[in-house]
Design a protein around this motif. Structure first.
Motif, PDB file in Angstrom:
ATOM      1  N   GLY A  45     -48.338  66.586 -40.258  1.00 44.21           N
ATOM      2  CA  GLY A  45     -48.205  67.738 -41.016  1.00 44.21           C
ATOM      3  C   GLY A  45     -49.086  68.508 -40.500  1.00 44.21           C
ATOM      4  N   LEU A  46     -49.699  68.600 -39.279  1.00 39.61           N
ATOM      5  CA  LEU A  46     -50.043  69.971 -38.529  1.00 39.61           C
ATOM      6  C   LEU A  46     -48.774  70.579 -37.885  1.00 39.61           C
ATOM      7  CD1 LEU A  46     -53.194  68.377 -36.744  1.00 39.61           C
ATOM      8  CD2 LEU A  46     -53.164  69.503 -38.915  1.00 39.61           C
ATOM      9  N   LEU A  47     -47.092  70.547 -38.373  1.00 34.01           N
ATOM     10  CA  LEU A  47     -46.171  70.980 -37.448  1.00 34.01           C
ATOM     11  C   LEU A  47     -46.380  72.684 -37.506  1.00 34.01           C
ATOM     12  CD1 LEU A  47     -43.769  71.620 -35.491  1.00 34.01           C
ATOM     13  CD2 LEU A  47     -42.583  70.945 -37.338  1.00 34.01           C
ATOM     14  N   GLY A  48     -46.375  73.605 -37.001  1.00 36.03           N
ATOM     15  CA  GLY A  48     -46.380  75.341 -38.129  1.00 36.03           C
ATOM     16  C   GLY A  48     -48.326  75.267 -38.053  1.00 36.03           C
ATOM     17  N   VAL A  49     -49.693  74.590 -37.989  1.00 34.37           N
ATOM     18  CA  VAL A  49     -50.702  75.727 -38.279  1.00 34.37           C
ATOM     19  C   VAL A  49     -50.691  75.570 -36.516  1.00 34.37           C
ATOM     20  CG1 VAL A  49     -52.655  74.684 -39.036  1.00 34.37           C
ATOM     21  CG2 VAL A  49     -50.786  73.607 -40.068  1.00 34.37           C
ATOM     22  N   GLU A  50     -51.565  76.755 -36.833  1.00 35.93           N
ATOM     23  CA  GLU A  50     -51.723  77.657 -35.110  1.00 35.93           C
ATOM     24  C   GLU A  50     -53.274  78.031 -35.650  1.00 35.93           C
ATOM     25  OE1 GLU A  50     -49.921  77.863 -32.910  1.00 35.93           O
ATOM     26  OE2 GLU A  50     -47.970  77.011 -34.120  1.00 35.93           O
ATOM     27  N   PRO A  51     -53.930  78.187 -34.162  1.00 37.22           N
ATOM     28  CA  PRO A  51     -55.342  78.712 -34.293  1.00 37.22           C
ATOM     29  C   PRO A  51     -55.263  80.158 -35.221  1.00 37.22           C
ATOM     30  CG  PRO A  51     -55.154  77.639 -32.114  1.00 37.22           C
ATOM     31  CD  PRO A  51     -54.038  77.457 -32.974  1.00 37.22           C
ATOM     32  N   GLY A  52     -56.326  80.651 -35.559  1.00 40.82           N
ATOM     33  CA  GLY A  52     -56.261  81.663 -36.020  1.00 40.82           C
ATOM     34  C   GLY A  52     -56.208  81.643 -37.950  1.00 40.82           C
ATOM     35  N   MET A  53     -55.099  80.874 -38.023  1.00 41.26           N
ATOM     36  CA  MET A  53     -54.821  80.213 -39.331  1.00 41.26           C
ATOM     37  C   MET A  53     -55.639  80.244 -40.172  1.00 41.26           C
ATOM     38  SD  MET A  53     -51.250  78.373 -39.374  1.00 41.26           S
ATOM     39  CE  MET A  53     -50.662  78.730 -41.043  1.00 41.26           C
ATOM     40  N   VAL A 101     -58.510  77.796 -38.710  1.00 44.50           N
ATOM     41  CA  VAL A 101     -58.185  76.545 -37.131  1.00 44.50           C
ATOM     42  C   VAL A 101     -58.592  77.518 -36.669  1.00 44.50           C
ATOM     43  CG1 VAL A 101     -56.590  75.866 -36.850  1.00 44.50           C
ATOM     44  CG2 VAL A 101     -56.898  75.881 -38.950  1.00 44.50           C
ATOM     45  N   VAL A 102     -60.106  77.156 -35.557  1.00 46.29           N
ATOM     46  CA  VAL A 102     -59.955  77.541 -34.318  1.00 46.29           C
ATOM     47  C   VAL A 102     -59.120  76.816 -32.762  1.00 46.29           C
ATOM     48  CG1 VAL A 102     -61.638  77.883 -32.820  1.00 46.29           C
ATOM     49  CG2 VAL A 102     -62.661  77.735 -34.640  1.00 46.29           C
ATOM     50  N   SER A 103     -59.154  76.074 -33.249  1.00 47.74           N
ATOM     51  CA  SER A 103     -58.208  74.443 -32.140  1.00 47.74           C
ATOM     52  C   SER A 103     -57.652  72.764 -32.552  1.00 47.74           C
ATOM     53  CB  SER A 103     -58.880  74.778 -30.686  1.00 47.74           C
ATOM     54  OG  SER A 103     -60.389  73.905 -30.728  1.00 47.74           O
ATOM     55  N   ILE A 104     -56.449  73.315 -32.334  1.00 48.48           N
ATOM     56  CA  ILE A 104     -55.933  71.687 -31.952  1.00 48.48           C
ATOM     57  C   ILE A 104     -55.667  71.539 -31.461  1.00 48.48           C
ATOM     58  CG2 ILE A 104     -53.897  70.640 -33.790  1.00 48.48           C
ATOM     59  CD1 ILE A 104     -54.144  73.616 -35.174  1.00 48.48           C
TER      60      ILE A 104
END
Length: 129
Positions: A45-53, A101-104
């Motif tokens: 479900g994290l596909l497409g979630v990026e730092p900065g979002m 979001v800072v990092s994944i």
């Protein structure tokens, strides 16, 4: 009356261990960082979630054991209906904050905007735009 049952998708690891030391609002958390430990079943479900979002994090007020229909706004302000506040003393105990979001790293999502206590169950994430 219907009953709903929600299962956490993960848990917050926060520097805030009790309500007395936690910010009352996500914009008051400054540079504090926290992590969402997403359960492995939800990693896709994290596909497409990026730092900065910016994401809306829906969570359970798991340390609240009662609800009130009227509360003092911000603890000491005027008596106000709970639906006009961010109080944790809600009929369904659901909170929402905007996180950045800072990092994944796999199932670990580091973020700013933490006003949740350590161990808070996360119910969902949604894009904030």
């Amino acid at each position: 009356m219907e009953t709903f049952c929600y299962k956490p998708i993960g848990y917050v690891r926060s520097p805030f261990k009790d309500r007395d030391h936690a910010p009352k609002f996500y914009t008051e958390s400054g540079d504090a960082l926290a992590r969402l430990e997403l359960l492995p079943a939800y990693q896709d479900g994290l596909l497409g979630v990026e730092p900065g979002m910016e994401l809306m994090m829906l969570f359970a007020f798991h340390k609240t054991d009662r609800h009130d229909l009227q509360v003092h706004k911000r603890g000491t302000g005027p008596l106000t209906g709970v639906f006009a506040t961010r109080s944790s003393r809600r009929p369904n105990g659901i909170g929402v904050s905007i996180i950045k979001v800072v990092s994944i790293d796999g199932t670990l999502l580091t973020f700013r905007g933490v006003d949740m206590l350590d161990g808070t169950p996360v119910l969902d994430l949604k894009i904030a735009e």
